[in-house]
Design a protein around this motif. Structure first.
Motif, PDB file in Angstrom:
ATOM      1  N   ILE A   1       0.851  -1.186   0.000  1.00 60.57           N
ATOM      2  CA  ILE A   1       0.000   0.000   0.000  1.00 60.57           C
ATOM      3  C   ILE A   1       0.889   1.240   0.000  1.00 60.57           C
ATOM      4  CG2 ILE A   1      -1.827   1.235   1.213  1.00 60.57           C
ATOM      5  CD1 ILE A   1      -2.459  -1.504   2.615  1.00 60.57           C
ATOM      6  N   PRO A   2       0.824   2.048  -1.065  1.00 58.54           N
ATOM      7  CA  PRO A   2       1.621   3.280  -1.081  1.00 58.54           C
ATOM      8  C   PRO A   2       1.241   4.194   0.088  1.00 58.54           C
ATOM      9  CG  PRO A   2       0.738   2.790  -3.260  1.00 58.54           C
ATOM     10  CD  PRO A   2       0.072   1.849  -2.294  1.00 58.54           C
ATOM     11  N   ARG A   3       2.227   4.746   0.759  1.00 58.19           N
ATOM     12  CA  ARG A   3       1.987   5.581   1.937  1.00 58.19           C
ATOM     13  C   ARG A   3       1.071   6.759   1.624  1.00 58.19           C
ATOM     14  NH1 ARG A   3       5.811   4.532   6.276  1.00 58.19           N
ATOM     15  NH2 ARG A   3       4.736   6.124   7.441  1.00 58.19           N
ATOM     16  N   GLU A   4       1.221   7.362   0.436  1.00 56.59           N
ATOM     17  CA  GLU A   4       0.404   8.542   0.113  1.00 56.59           C
ATOM     18  C   GLU A   4      -1.068   8.192  -0.090  1.00 56.59           C
ATOM     19  OE1 GLU A   4       1.791   7.178  -3.961  1.00 56.59           O
ATOM     20  OE2 GLU A   4       2.825   7.504  -2.059  1.00 56.59           O
ATOM     21  N   LYS A   5      -1.375   6.915  -0.225  1.00 59.92           N
ATOM     22  CA  LYS A   5      -2.770   6.486  -0.401  1.00 59.92           C
ATOM     23  C   LYS A   5      -3.436   6.078   0.911  1.00 59.92           C
ATOM     24  CE  LYS A   5      -2.504   5.158  -5.209  1.00 59.92           C
ATOM     25  NZ  LYS A   5      -2.832   4.156  -6.215  1.00 59.92           N
ATOM     26  N   VAL A   6      -2.667   6.038   2.003  1.00 60.31           N
ATOM     27  CA  VAL A   6      -3.225   5.630   3.298  1.00 60.31           C
ATOM     28  C   VAL A   6      -4.059   6.769   3.883  1.00 60.31           C
ATOM     29  CG1 VAL A   6      -2.690   4.932   5.674  1.00 60.31           C
ATOM     30  CG2 VAL A   6      -1.350   4.022   3.757  1.00 60.31           C
ATOM     31  N   ALA A   7      -5.361   6.514   4.057  1.00 63.11           N
ATOM     32  CA  ALA A   7      -6.249   7.497   4.670  1.00 63.11           C
ATOM     33  C   ALA A   7      -6.217   7.340   6.193  1.00 63.11           C
ATOM     34  CB  ALA A   7      -7.677   7.330   4.161  1.00 63.11           C
ATOM     35  N   LYS A   8      -6.368   6.101   6.663  1.00 70.81           N
ATOM     36  CA  LYS A   8      -6.329   5.800   8.098  1.00 70.81           C
ATOM     37  C   LYS A   8      -5.719   4.424   8.301  1.00 70.81           C
ATOM     38  CE  LYS A   8     -10.233   8.417   9.858  1.00 70.81           C
ATOM     39  NZ  LYS A   8     -11.456   8.363  10.658  1.00 70.81           N
ATOM     40  N   ALA A   9      -5.032   4.299   9.422  1.00 68.80           N
ATOM     41  CA  ALA A   9      -4.478   3.002   9.796  1.00 68.80           C
ATOM     42  C   ALA A   9      -4.587   2.869  11.304  1.00 68.80           C
ATOM     43  CB  ALA A   9      -3.022   2.887   9.349  1.00 68.80           C
TER      44      ALA A   9
END
Length: 153
Positions: free
Chosen positions: A139-147
Motif C-alpha cells: 500500500i503506497p503511503r500517500e494512499k493511506v487514509a487511516k491506519a
C-alpha cells in the motif's frame, strides 16, 4: 477548523504529556450532536495508562487551555487511552506495529479495494506491506487514509 485546533492543542499538550512520562497518540476535535469534543489520547510503553494518568493530564491541560483560550466556543475535554485499536499516525507507530494485525483504509482503491486487514509485515518510506489471508498487498503511503491496530477474534 478541526485540523487547526488539533495542531494548536498539540503544541500546548505535548509538554504536559511528556512531563508525565507519557506519549501523545492522537488529538481529535469534532462535533457530535450539538456538542464539540476535544479528545486527547495518551499512552505509555511500559505499562497501560490508568485513570490517574488521564486525570492528571486532563487537569493540567484544562488549566492551560482555560488560560490561553485557543478554541472558540464551548467544548468537552476528554483525555483517555487510545484503546486496543490504537491509531497508527507517526512513523514510530507503524514500526512498533510490525508483526501485529492492522486495519488500513485508502483514499482510492488498490486493485479495486479500499480496506485492508492483515498482519503488517514491512514499513518503509514508500509503502506498507500487509499480509492478508490470501494475498500480500503493498500500500503506497500517500494512499493511506487511516491506519490502526485491529483486534482479531
Amino acid at each position: 477548523m478541526s485540523r487547526q485546533v488539533s495542531e494548536v492543542v498539540e503544541k500546548i499538550a505535548l509538554p504536559i504529556i511528556e512531563a508525565e512520562g507519557l506519549e501523545l497518540v492522537d488529538i481529535e476535535y469534532k462535533k457530535e450532536g450539538t456538542n464539540w469534543f476535544l479528545r486527547v489520547f495518551i499512552d505509555r510503553e511500559e505499562k497501560p495508562v490508568d485513570l490517574d494518568d488521564c486525570s492528571r493530564v486532563s487537569e493540567r491541560l484544562s488549566e492551560v487551555l482555560d488560560e490561553t483560550d485557543p478554541i472558540p466556543g464551548a467544548y468537552i475535554l476528554e483525555v483517555s487511552s487510545p484503546g486496543a485499536e490504537r491509531p497508527l499516525k507517526k512513523e514510530n507507530d507503524f514500526h512498533k506495529a510490525i508483526g501485529k494485525h492492522v486495519h488500513v483504509t485508502t483514499y482510492e482503491p488498490i486493485d479495486g479495494q479500499k480496506v485492508f486487514e492483515g498482519v503488517l509485515k514491512e514499513v518503509d518510506s514508500v509503502s506498507l506491506t500487509v499480509e492478508e489471508k490470501k494475498k500480500t498487498v503493498h500500500i503506497p503511503r500517500e494512499k493511506v487514509a487511516k491506519a490502526r491496530l485491529a483486534i482479531v477474534f
